[in-house]
Design an enzyme around this catalytic site. Structure first.
Site, short mmCIF file in Angstrom:
data_model
loop_
_atom_site.label_atom_id
_atom_site.label_comp_id
_atom_site.label_asym_id
_atom_site.label_seq_id
_atom_site.Cartn_x
_atom_site.Cartn_y
_atom_site.Cartn_z
CG HIS A 1 45.64 -0.91 -26.54
ND1 HIS A 1 46.51 -1.95 -26.76
CD2 HIS A 1 45.88 -0.01 -27.52
CE1 HIS A 1 47.26 -1.67 -27.82
NE2 HIS A 1 46.90 -0.50 -28.29
CG ASP B 1 48.82 2.51 -28.00
OD1 ASP B 1 48.94 3.72 -27.77
OD2 ASP B 1 48.26 2.08 -29.03
#
Length: 968
Positions: free
Chosen positions: A374, A105
């Site tokens: 993230h 991701d």
């Protein structure tokens, strides 16, 4: 909320379902959620089941860090920290060591990551988000799998097999040709903040029944076969799940079982067999095919675009304040770890409770690890989540400041009613009544000479060291507030040591130099060409900086040693961006989508020059026009003059700049553009995670060229011509680009609003009205000179000294012997300038470093609770240079660990470990994948640590050790 609405239910229901069928499997990544479940939710029975499932290989932890960290804007130290934090828990609790990655991701892939994962003992790496056009090309040519040599210097020794997911990425495709309901997501979608009372979730997929089983199977098989054409082996990785899935695992597994059984019963007809698998199962299957793989060099996959107008380069700058605080917290943690380690080793009888101290450090380890997510430091979270990160960081910072202050107390035997408090920010607190002392700790393992700043209420002050000698200092009106003054103290401190300075009211002997201010008339820069230039110089031993009085802007910089002059001007510009999706591409937390070129923001510039014997500060204020009341932007540029007898090499060679930016207008993105006459051919260099440099040639695209030429600068960026290089060093991440020959621009701040449904629903509109105060150091010189300076300077900026204040109780403070021996003369640990002491800490893990013994004690249930282990010291040493980068500094360095650490105590044993500490390097055998370079498959063998405590550290290596000292 995530725990309550979703995450806890994943672990509770998945564990239950895995126990019901031997064929079922599951992979899990982030330890932060798992540990919250393990510590706060799981029953003893569930814990026992987790142990069993891990042993059977049906539950597999992949990556195993606290979070799935971002790759673009994180610093290597923090990536290692969050991996180590998760791995330590997994090994201590289960004896489990992750060997595969699942980096599906993060928004683009850095070349540092494959190197770190190889150093941590991984056999294969998996990524997904890379440029859409590049992915399409790799997919068509069956090149989604390769052996990645992420580091040019470590090359094949730390290479890793890498799998890029195909266009479907990590989520199951949900379309059904025979129904308008979705497929494969039978548990539906998680609802926040509460699970539905009736257990009926939104968007639950069409259940599998006898009537639709065949059609369902056909749909799945068709997708499997489509993907099979993109890979070289007949094994297809088919990820089942997506964001926030498996919170009701029974409905998932019962439908999955029906489908898989049916396909396998009709495998002749379908031409496919299917099985539940972990990532490890998949990579094992591909590895055993024994194919020869192509090698990829150290080029990264940044930036990342999902379609022509969607360049994910905005997040390099989003939430600049969070990015700055995350880095300051990381730097304080680094200082606190070595400070505490020294205290434990040298003051075994000290009065501080070690267990409490460790908890204080752990609170900051956890907070710094967590924000590397993230959707954390990237700035791609909602304000509510950002506030959680901030709260956790500030709590950890407070704890570690408190710990450092109490250690100083204990070592100084101070009266317990005195007060010490510390500051990680250059000027966040100061001295109101004079006659106070300032304690300054240097966390680096080199001697440093630099200035620290404290606020004082008075111009007339003197500064003295521990022995009563006067210390050079300069005091001047503060930039922040007219009623206070900034006192700059010149400190020379050896590695990992602290010095104590007293600040007293003027006593006639030796006062601080006073910085005198001259204010210049505000200039209209739109009429610059019409006036004759009047240049005035600001000079130190390294540079002459010329300013043009007709515009109040910088004009040029001369590097005095070589007499090279570079024309150099700086201006602030703003990109105007669109917030209405009906009118075209937008900018948001993730994306940068400028309408056109950046527009200059100010028509007038004010100037004030404050000069003294030690420092000159040039204060430039940028106004929208000549008559505006308030300035929009400010730059404070400082250059230093270092007195005789001090090592001023680093200090003299940097031009420090601090900016004040904001509040911005809505849908504006602010950049500082530095334009030079260097013929750079628009080639830019930026770093990957403060670890290695990447070459960034300017690329022209049909669409979105400006945004697709933005790159992350985590610590370093530079431009150069044949002879001269201009380096920028940063203390937080920024987007950076070269939009013209000889130019480099840094995005400093963003304020956005848009009406994209996803963004509005998730409160991701980045209406950030803050003022940001980032710092950038400029270094100008020949390539040879900047090569010597930039690594140490970047670390000196990252790890500025920690400043603590206190009131003096009674007479002169009694000097502890330790201080007299070390701080004033020699330092406890000093490494050569091409090495960095990356970690010196006491992790506190209770696991045995003998794997067989660790597994045995877990099987016997002995790994429950116990006191932390304070005898094991974690040491990491990093070589800062690439092979061939510098004739001297790129050489391997031989280090005798026993003598390196003798200032801390007598070393009795050293064990070399994998990056996160969980493997003995002598037993670590990573898979060696076949390449044209190496036609045979096999295992990597590690380099042995020699018996006599001597190690040779090669370019770019990061070496990790457990060190044990003779107990005192």
């Amino acid at each position: 909320e995530s725990m309550h609405a979703y995450a806890a239910n994943v672990y509770t229901t998945v564990i239950e379902e895995l126990m019901k069928g031997k064929q079922r499997k599951f992979i899990a990544v982030e330890q932060e959620f798992f540990r919250l479940w393990w510590d706060g939710v799981a029953t003893d029975a569930q814990k026992q089941q987790v142990h069993q499932l891990l042993q059977e290989g049906r539950l597999e932890f992949v990556i195993g860090g606290q979070v799935m960290h971002d790759e673009a804007v994180t610093l290597i130290d923090d990536q290692i920290l969050q991996l180590t934090e998760g791995h330590g828990f997994l090994y201590e609790t289960f004896g489990f060591r992750p060997q595969f990655s699942w980096h599906v991701d993060p928004f683009g892939a850095s070349a540092t990551t494959p190197t770190l994962f190889a150093l941590a003992g991984f056999n294969a790496h998996l990524i997904s988000r890379i440029d859409y056009d590049l992915k399409a090309d790799m997919q068509k040519n069956k090149k989604l799998q390769f052996v990645w040599q992420g580091s040019p210097s470590l090359s094949e020794r730390q290479e890793i097999f890498t799998h890029v997911m195909d266009q479907y990425s990590y989520c199951t495709p949900s379309q059904l040709p025979f129904s308008n309901r979705s497929a494969f997501y039978w548990n539906g979608f998680a609802t926040f903040p509460d699970p539905p009372k009736d257990g009926v979730y939104p968007n639950m997929s069409l259940p599998v029944t006898d009537a639709n089983l065949h059609q369902y199977a056909q749909t799945m098989v068709a997708n499997i076969k489509e993907r099979a054409a993109w890979f070289r082996t007949s094994d297809v990785l088919w990820p089942w799940g997506c964001d926030k899935q498996f919170f009701n695992a029974s409905v998932q597994y019962s439908n999955m079982d029906l489908l898989l059984d049916y396909i396998n019963e009709h495998s002749d007809e379908f031409g496919v067999t299917v099985q539940y698998a972990t990532v490890g199962d998949y990579f094992q299957a591909v590895y055993s095919r024994n194919l020869t793989w192509e090698i990829r060099n150290s080029q990264d996959f940044l930036p990342y675009s999902t379609e022509p107008f969607q360049a994910w380069t905005g997040f390099y700058t989003s939430r600049s304040t969070l990015k700055g605080i995350a880095r300051r917290a990381s730097s304080l943690l680094y200082a606190g770890e070595s400070f505490f380690t020294q205290y434990v080793l040298k003051h075994p009888g000290g009065s501080i409770c070690k267990c409490k101290a460790l908890k204080q450090l752990q609170s900051l380890r956890w907070a710094v690890s967590e924000v590397q997510h993230h959707d954390g430091i990237t700035g791609t979270e909602s304000p509510k989540v950002r506030d959680m990160y901030m709260t956790n960081l500030m709590y950890g910072v407070f704890n570690v400041k408190k710990l450092m202050a109490s250690i100083i107390f204990d070592m100084n035997d101070a009266k317990k009613n005195g007060e010490v408090y510390s500051s990680v920010y250059p000027k966040d607190s100061g001295i109101s009544e004079v006659d106070q002392y300032v304690v300054v700790y240097n966390p680096l393992a080199w001697n440093i000479t630099t200035f620290v700043t404290v606020s004082v209420g008075n111009l007339a002050v003197s500064v003295y060291d521990e022995l009563g000698h006067p210390v050079p200092a300069q005091v001047q009106t503060s930039v922040e507030s007219p009623s206070t003054y900034d006192l700059y103290i010149l400190v020379a401190i050896s590695g990992l040591s602290y010095r104590k300075y007293s600040v007293k009211p003027l006593d006639g002997k030796q006062s601080a130099f006073i910085g005198r201010s001259i204010k210049y008339k505000r200039r209209d820069i739109t009429r610059a060409g019409q006036q004759s230039q009047q240049l005035f110089p600001v000079v130190n031993n390294c540079y002459q900086v010329l300013f043009d009085q007709s515009t109040n802007l910088m004009h040029s910089i001369t590097e005095r040693e070589t007499n090279q002059t570079v024309q150099l001007t700086q201006e602030f510009l703003e990109y105007h961006v669109n917030g209405d999706t009906t009118k075209g591409p937008i900018s948001d937390n993730y994306l940068f989508g400028p309408n056109a070129s950046a527009v200059p923001v100010s028509k007038a510039v004010g100037l004030e020059v404050v000069s003294g014997a030690l420092m000159t500060e040039i204060r430039q204020y940028f106004y929208s026009n000549v008559t505006s009341q308030d300035y929009l932007y400010a730059v404070y540029t400082r250059i230093y003059a270092v007195p005789e007898g001090y090592d001023g090499k680093l200090l003299c060679h940097r031009i420090e700049q601090e900016y004040s930016v904001g509040p911005l207008e809505l849908n504006r993105e602010a950049v500082l553009r530095t334009s030079t006459n260097l013929n750079t051919k628009q080639l830019l260099y930026t770093d990957n995670n403060g670890y290695q440099m990447q070459k960034r040639p300017f690329k022209a695209y049909v669409n979105n060229t400006v945004a697709r030429n933005y790159y992350p600068m985590v610590q370093t960026a530079y431009i150069e011509d044949d002879t001269t290089r201009l380096m920028l060093l940063a203390e937080r991440a920024h987007g950076v680009s070269s939009q013209g020959n000889g130019q480099v621009e840094v995005m400093l701040h963003r304020r956005l609003w848009n009406n994209l449904e996803w963004n509005v629903n998730n409160n991701l509109t980045l209406n950030d009205s803050s003022v940001v105060r980032p710092v950038i150091w400029l270094i100008l010189g020949t390539k040879a000179v900047t090569n010597v300076l930039y690594r140490t300077s970047g670390l000196a900026l990252e790890h500025r000294p920690v400043v603590m204040f206190g009131a003096l109780s009674g007479d002169k403070p009694k000097l502890p012997e330790q201080l007299q021996q070390n701080s004033v003369h020699d330092s406890p640990v000093t490494v050569p300038p091409n090495l960095h002491l990356q970690t010196l800490s006491i992790p506190g893990w209770r696991y045995s470093s003998d794997h067989a013994e660790q597994i045995r004690s877990i099987r016997m249930g002995k790994q429950k609770e116990g006191d932390a282990d304070f005898s094991r010291v974690l040491l990491r040493i990093r070589h800062l240079y690439e092979v061939g980068e510098d004739p001297v500094l790129s050489k391997p360095v031989m280090v005798d660990l026993k003598s390196l650490l003798e200032g801390l105590g007598s070393v009795t044993a050293v064990e070399e470990r994998s990056l996160t500490g969980t493997w003995d390097v002598n037993t670590l055998k990573r898979w060696k994948w076949k390449t044209a370079q190496h036609p045979s498959k096999g295992f990597f063998n590690s380099t042995k640590t020699s018996e006599n405590f001597t190690v040779t550290v090669y370019p770019k290596e990061i070496r990790t050790f457990f060190v044990y000292f003779q107990s005192q």
